[in-house]
Design a protein around this motif. Structure first.
Motif, PDB file in Angstrom:
ATOM      1  N   PRO A 207      25.881 -41.176  24.994  1.00  0.00           N
ATOM      2  CA  PRO A 207      25.435 -39.784  25.094  1.00  0.00           C
ATOM      3  C   PRO A 207      24.837 -39.304  23.764  1.00  0.00           C
ATOM      4  N   THR A 208      23.899 -38.393  23.870  1.00  0.00           N
ATOM      5  CA  THR A 208      23.254 -37.835  22.690  1.00  0.00           C
ATOM      6  C   THR A 208      24.112 -36.706  22.129  1.00  0.00           C
ATOM      7  N   ALA A 209      24.459 -36.811  20.854  1.00  0.00           N
ATOM      8  CA  ALA A 209      25.241 -35.761  20.193  1.00  0.00           C
ATOM      9  C   ALA A 209      24.343 -34.555  19.946  1.00  0.00           C
ATOM     10  N   ASP A 210      24.867 -33.365  20.176  1.00  0.00           N
ATOM     11  CA  ASP A 210      24.144 -32.131  19.906  1.00  0.00           C
ATOM     12  C   ASP A 210      24.590 -31.624  18.540  1.00  0.00           C
ATOM     13  N   CYS A 211      23.702 -31.715  17.557  1.00  0.00           N
ATOM     14  CA  CYS A 211      24.028 -31.276  16.194  1.00  0.00           C
ATOM     15  C   CYS A 211      23.706 -29.805  15.963  1.00  0.00           C
ATOM     16  N   GLY A 212      23.257 -29.120  17.024  1.00  0.00           N
ATOM     17  CA  GLY A 212      23.059 -27.682  16.930  1.00  0.00           C
ATOM     18  C   GLY A 212      21.629 -27.251  17.127  1.00  0.00           C
ATOM     19  N   THR A 213      21.503 -25.974  17.433  1.00  0.00           N
ATOM     20  CA  THR A 213      20.218 -25.297  17.558  1.00  0.00           C
ATOM     21  C   THR A 213      20.318 -24.063  16.680  1.00  0.00           C
ATOM     22  N   HIS A 214      19.471 -23.996  15.657  1.00  0.00           N
ATOM     23  CA  HIS A 214      19.591 -22.943  14.660  1.00  0.00           C
ATOM     24  C   HIS A 214      18.276 -22.214  14.452  1.00  0.00           C
ATOM     25  N   ASP A 215      18.345 -20.892  14.488  1.00  0.00           N
ATOM     26  CA  ASP A 215      17.216 -20.040  14.144  1.00  0.00           C
ATOM     27  C   ASP A 215      17.523 -19.538  12.742  1.00  0.00           C
ATOM     28  N   LEU A 216      16.900 -20.161  11.751  1.00  0.00           N
ATOM     29  CA  LEU A 216      17.234 -19.856  10.367  1.00  0.00           C
ATOM     30  C   LEU A 216      16.408 -18.731   9.761  1.00  0.00           C
ATOM     31  N   GLY A 217      15.379 -18.297  10.452  1.00  0.00           N
ATOM     32  CA  GLY A 217      14.558 -17.253   9.863  1.00  0.00           C
ATOM     33  C   GLY A 217      14.025 -17.710   8.525  1.00  0.00           C
ATOM     34  N   HIS A 218      14.240 -16.919   7.494  1.00  0.00           N
ATOM     35  CA  HIS A 218      13.806 -17.288   6.145  1.00  0.00           C
ATOM     36  C   HIS A 218      14.944 -17.903   5.327  1.00  0.00           C
ATOM     37  N   ARG A 219      16.088 -18.106   5.943  1.00  0.00           N
ATOM     38  CA  ARG A 219      17.214 -18.719   5.237  1.00  0.00           C
ATOM     39  C   ARG A 219      16.848 -20.129   4.831  1.00  0.00           C
ATOM     40  N   SER A 220      17.261 -20.565   3.687  1.00  0.00           N
ATOM     41  CA  SER A 220      16.792 -21.841   3.162  1.00  0.00           C
ATOM     42  C   SER A 220      17.683 -23.034   3.473  1.00  0.00           C
ATOM     43  N   GLU A 221      18.865 -22.848   4.040  1.00  0.00           N
ATOM     44  CA  GLU A 221      19.754 -23.991   4.227  1.00  0.00           C
ATOM     45  C   GLU A 221      20.321 -24.058   5.640  1.00  0.00           C
ATOM     46  N   LEU A 222      20.468 -25.281   6.105  1.00  0.00           N
ATOM     47  CA  LEU A 222      21.143 -25.523   7.379  1.00  0.00           C
ATOM     48  C   LEU A 222      22.649 -25.515   7.154  1.00  0.00           C
ATOM     49  N   PRO A 223      23.422 -25.219   8.185  1.00  0.00           N
ATOM     50  CA  PRO A 223      24.876 -25.322   8.049  1.00  0.00           C
ATOM     51  C   PRO A 223      25.267 -26.769   7.722  1.00  0.00           C
ATOM     52  N   PRO A 224      26.187 -26.958   6.789  1.00  0.00           N
ATOM     53  CA  PRO A 224      26.601 -28.307   6.399  1.00  0.00           C
ATOM     54  C   PRO A 224      27.084 -29.157   7.577  1.00  0.00           C
ATOM     55  N   ALA A 225      27.753 -28.559   8.557  1.00  0.00           N
ATOM     56  CA  ALA A 225      28.254 -29.333   9.699  1.00  0.00           C
ATOM     57  C   ALA A 225      27.103 -29.939  10.501  1.00  0.00           C
ATOM     58  N   SER A 226      25.996 -29.232  10.622  1.00  0.00           N
ATOM     59  CA  SER A 226      24.846 -29.760  11.359  1.00  0.00           C
ATOM     60  C   SER A 226      24.191 -30.906  10.599  1.00  0.00           C
TER      61      SER A 226
END
Length: 149
Positions: free
Chosen positions: A47-66
């Motif tokens: 199965p394909t792991a879902d590492c997330g769907t994120h709308d970051l806008g102008h934020r510069s970093e992804l969540p560390p867990a993703s």
């Protein structure tokens, strides 16, 4: 190392703090002619792991867990997907889909169809050697971007 999957305009983004939106906005739709709920042709596959769907806008970093989810999938050669939407300076969404393949490569789809001031389309690259780096991911090597549509 070479930065990939982040157009130059995104590197100029401010670091406005936003809360990640875990919705599926911008997620691919069910292909025409396919039935929702019908068995996958790869039924029984990993199965394909879902590492997330994120709308970051102008934020510069992804969540560390993703980031960890995606990097762990690459190391383990397990399928995984991470979807990220960022905004251009003008506020137009640029959508990135990172898909880890079973050979450890990462397919990067960059969707700029909603960018009013840039080149519109979807580009595909195959990348290797991902690492966490500001502002998101960096890759040791990527193929030449090719148009998808």
């Amino acid at each position: 190392m070479r930065w990939k999957a982040l157009p130059a305009v995104l590197l100029l983004l401010s670091a406005a703090a936003c809360t990640p939106d875990r919705t599926t906005a911008g997620a691919p739709a069910t292909p025409a002619g396919s039935r929702a709920g019908s068995p996958s042709p790869t039924a029984g596959a990993t199965p394909t792991a879902d590492c997330g769907t994120h709308d970051l806008g102008h934020r510069s970093e992804l969540p560390p867990a993703s980031l960890s989810c995606l990097l762990d999938a690459v190391r383990g050669r397990r399928p995984a997907v991470l979807r990220v939407t960022r905004l251009t300076i003008e506020g137009d969404p640029i959508r990135f889909t990172y898909t880890v393949q079973q050979d450890g490569q990462v397919e990067v789809l960059t969707d700029t169809r909603e960018d009013a001031f840039g080149r519109r389309g979807i580009m595909r690259e195959l990348c290797t050697g991902p690492a966490a780096g500001p502002p998101a991911l960096e890759f040791a090597q990527c193929s030449t971007p090719t148009p998808v549509r």
